[in-house]
Design an enzyme around this catalytic site. Structure first.
Site, PDB file in Angstrom:
ATOM      1  NE  ARG A  75      -1.781   2.053   3.328  1.00 54.98           N
ATOM      2  CZ  ARG A  75      -1.663   2.015   4.647  1.00 54.98           C
ATOM      3  NH1 ARG A  75      -2.350   1.162   5.355  1.00 54.98           N
ATOM      4  NH2 ARG A  75      -0.838   2.852   5.277  1.00 54.98           N
ATOM      5  CE1 TYR A 132       1.359   2.985   8.391  1.00 51.48           C
ATOM      6  CE2 TYR A 132       0.258   4.706   9.667  1.00 51.48           C
ATOM      7  CZ  TYR A 132       0.347   3.946   8.523  1.00 51.48           C
ATOM      8  OH  TYR A 132      -0.552   4.130   7.500  1.00 51.48           O
ATOM      9  CG  HIS A 190      -6.155   3.324   6.107  1.00 50.44           C
ATOM     10  ND1 HIS A 190      -6.634   2.152   5.563  1.00 50.44           N
ATOM     11  CD2 HIS A 190      -7.191   3.878   6.794  1.00 50.44           C
ATOM     12  CE1 HIS A 190      -7.910   2.007   5.917  1.00 50.44           C
ATOM     13  NE2 HIS A 190      -8.257   3.037   6.652  1.00 50.44           N
TER      14      HIS A 190
END
Lengths: 394, 325
Positions: free
Chosen positions: A281, A294, A285
């Protein structure tokens, strides 16, 4: 000795544990990074038109995502989710289906929608939740759905579409249809109970459904290493008695071929099958997320080199099916077209107030009708507080 | 007409529905050849084949998710959840999916063919997990219809209406009455209307409202009150969502008093909704506070079940209190 029906009963006399990774599922890859085929591999049968339609859909989604994420940043739409890095998984899988096969998606599969023919205007109407949105402006942006192209309306709760897809495919089988259902979900959603329920039900009831897992390494901030310990998602299918295949999700030809074969298997054997596409990805998100909290830039850069569009583009050029100059002109024109569609959709009014109570039931109940009447009277009293609806209540 | 208990009436309804429409499919845990743990689907697999009446793996969320998918394709799944106490694993599928399917898609897709049948209620020494009445959890969910029959004839007519209804229906069957309630049932196809309450006995002093298995309990209380010269109007709500507020309000306009009874715990129970709505609609006609006779706000107990239940004596006392207020 007992025989719980399908268990393999081979007696041993020393305790033996089977290793957690006893089953190792390989990854199908057809295209190399430079767009050439791996040695000795023959490409799937893919005619020029289909190959270019796949490419156009991937480019369309990339440009749409780029523009609409910016639109969200400008406050023009409330929310957005990109498909960046997963265009091959979601477009090539849809390309391997019959156009009457049902697609049930999670939310990051706009590529499949585009391939099926969802128009730029339809995308925009949904994103702006205006009165021409097929969903009547009721759901958040990116929750697309379209009956005409057999794409089930998306909902936010994760994994819920998995047992639904099993039921849908069972119904197709019962009705004697020669169609299947493809169900997309992420590796995070596969941790939901509905994954377990849906796969086991499909296996036991022999539903011809294709489970398509986009394993993109992250569920929001949670890396896949904190999502599961086993060998990805594909190995689980085998535990349910379902055939599975793992593919390179950035490889259009591998995804296409795996899905084509999965569909054939599902329909010929009348049983479920699982495809796990490994990709990354690349984007956040969603528009509400910042991945810098993160994961490292180095990690992202490493995967950026695996760009599914770039790799496929090189293959198309090698086929002589794509002209670089014409491609550039087409992309620029598309950018302009997207901007114009955005501006047009933005100007279309929101749905009328009556749509608040329709479709809760097939017919509005008396209670709902009286709630709507009370609301109308209230808006008449305070029109300035409800500018979207005041002035067009009747 | 034939004598049937409630299970036979339900079985008869399913049989009729399946013979009339090949889209009607019955499934759930132990529903297949065995015919269900209460035998509601007895003989259906033999008659209609394993593809139309079958066992599922033991997963409530799977059963309802699967049913949603089948209904989305135009079938009429009649899914069974073995006990209403085990409906909660499917709560997400029912509340977030079933109930919102039509609305969220702008009516492009719907699961209106779905019917969920489930035995509910206490009085059978079922303890915590074979006695619950979870209807109020679902009454808070727009998009669902809730139906609770009280006797065999009603169970058949309401179930057939539920199967034929374009909205998803949760059909709660009072298992205490499965074999206890016996009555005359028309063997032909018939439907009873959904969303419509029924005046079971006309009266003038107080309106007494209940549904399902509690109708029997409440009828005893009404008889006791009658012996004291109190004229009760007894109403069976039948459908809890949407519910027939007009009929209840009409009755309270006349009697000026209302007693509501249900098995489920008091706090957050459906009686609260009825009381609030009637209080608003009938404020100037009410001559006493609306009484709620319900289960206690505890988990459903085993040894002290009789004490826990909203029985006829508690209901009788509430009727007397209301009339003497």
């Amino acid at each position: 000795m007992a025989d719980p029906s399908n268990a393999t009963i081979t007696t041993v006399h020393q305790a033996q544990f089977t290793g957690a990774h006893a089953l190792h599922i390989p990854t199908l890859r057809i295209l190399q990074d430079d767009g050439s085929l791996h040695a000795g591999v023959s490409p799937p049968v893919l005619d020029r038109d289909t190959a270019l339609k796949i490419y156009d859909s991937m480019v369309f989604i990339r440009l749409l995502d780029e523009r609409m994420l910016a639109a969200q940043r400008q406050g023009r739409i409330s929310f957005y989710m990109q498909c960046l890095g997963e265009e091959a998984s979601t477009v090539a899988s849809a390309a391997a289906l019959d156009r009457h096969d049902m697609i049930m998606a999670q939310y990051r599969e706009q590529g499949a929608l585009r391939y099926r023919g969802f128009t730029l205007t339809q995308f925009m109407n949904q994103l702006f939740s205006n009165e021409r949105d097929l969903g009547k402006g009721r759901q958040m942006p990116v929750h697309y759905g379209c009956r005409d192209i057999h794409f089930m309306t998306i909902s936010s709760p994760l994994g819920t579409q998995i047992p639904q897809a099993s039921g849908y495919a069972y119904a197709q089988k019962l009705r004697g249809e020669s169609n299947t259902t493809l169900c997309y979900f992420g590796e995070g959603a596969a941790s939901e109970g509905d994954f377990h329920a849906g796969l086991n039900m499909a296996a036991v009831l022999q539903a011809p459904v294709i489970f398509f897992c986009r394993n993109n390494g992250y569920a929001i901030s949670t890396p896949a290493s904190e999502q599961f310990i086993g060998d990805g998602i594909a190995c689980r299918a085998v535990g349910y008695g379902i055939q599975a295949i793992r593919v390179d999700g950035a490889d259009v030809l591998a995804v296409y071929e795996a899905t084509r074969l999965a569909r054939k298997l599902a329909l010929e054997q009348q049983e479920p099958v699982l495809v796990e596409a490994i990709a990354y990805r690349l984007g956040a998100h969603s528009s509400s997320d910042d991945p810098s909290g993160y994961r490292s830039r180095e990690e992202e850069e490493g995967w950026r080199k695996q760009d599914p569009i770039a790799r496929y583009r090189l293959w198309l050029l090698q086929q002589g099916w794509l002209d670089e100059a014409a491609d550039q002109i087409a992309s620029d024109a598309l950018r302009q077209e997207i901007l114009e569609a955005l501006k047009a959709a933005e100007q279309i009014p929101k749905p009328r107030l009556d749509t608040l109570i329709s479709d809760v039931y097939a017919e509005p109940t008396p209670g709902l009708r009286s709630q709507l009447e009370a609301l109308k009277n209230h808006i008449r009293q305070y029109p300035d507080a409800y500018p979207v609806s005041a002035g067009r209540l009747d | 007409m034939a004598q049937m208990n409630m299970l036979q009436a339900i079985n008869n309804a399913l049989d009729l529905a399946m013979s009339r429409d090949e889209n009607v499919i019955c499934f759930g845990e132990d529903v297949g050849h065995f015919g269900g743990v209460f035998r509601a689907t007895s003989q259906l697999q033999d008659k209609y084949g394993k593809h139309r009446c079958f066992n599922t793996p033991l997963t409530e969320q799977g059963i309802i998710g699967f049913a949603n998918g089948m209904a989305a394709r135009g079938l009429k799944p009649v899914a069974e959840i073995q006990f209403a106490d085990y409906i909660y694993p499917a709560f997400d599928q029912l509340v977030n999916e079933t109930a919102k399917f039509r609305y969220r898609s702008g009516n492009q897709f719907n699961v209106g063919g779905l019917v969920l049948r489930t035995p509910y209620g206490g009085g059978i020494a079922g303890g915590h997990y074979h006695s619950q009445s979870p209807e109020a959890y679902f009454a808070h969910t727009p998009g669902l219809r809730l139906v609770v029959p009280r006797d065999p004839a009603q169970a058949k007519g309401l179930l057939l209406a539920a199967i034929n209804c374009p909205d998803p229906v949760l059909f709660f069957e009072p298992k205490r009455l499965y074999r206890a309630a016996v009555g005359e049932v028309d063997e032909d196809y018939y439907e009873l209307p959904l969303g419509v309450a029924e005046v079971v006995q006309a009266g003038t002093d107080v309106t007494v409202l209940a549904w399902g298995a509690q109708m029997e309990v409440v009828a005893k209380a009404v008889a006791l009150a009658g012996q004291q010269g109190i004229s009760c109007e007894l109403i069976d709500l039948r459908s809890l969502l949407p519910w027939d507020a007009d009929l209840v309000a009409e009755s309270v306009f006349k009697t000026g008093r209302l007693v509501i009874n249900h098995e489920a715990p008091l706090t957050g129970g459906f009686a609260g909704e009825v009381a609030a709505a009637i209080q608003q609609r009938c404020f100037l006609y009410l001559e006493s506070p609306i009484e709620r006779v319900c289960g206690l706000d505890t988990p459903y107990p085993l040894a002290l079940e009789k004490e826990y239940m909203a029985d006829h004596l508690k209901t009788f006392e509430a009727i007397v209190r209301t009339v003497n207020f």
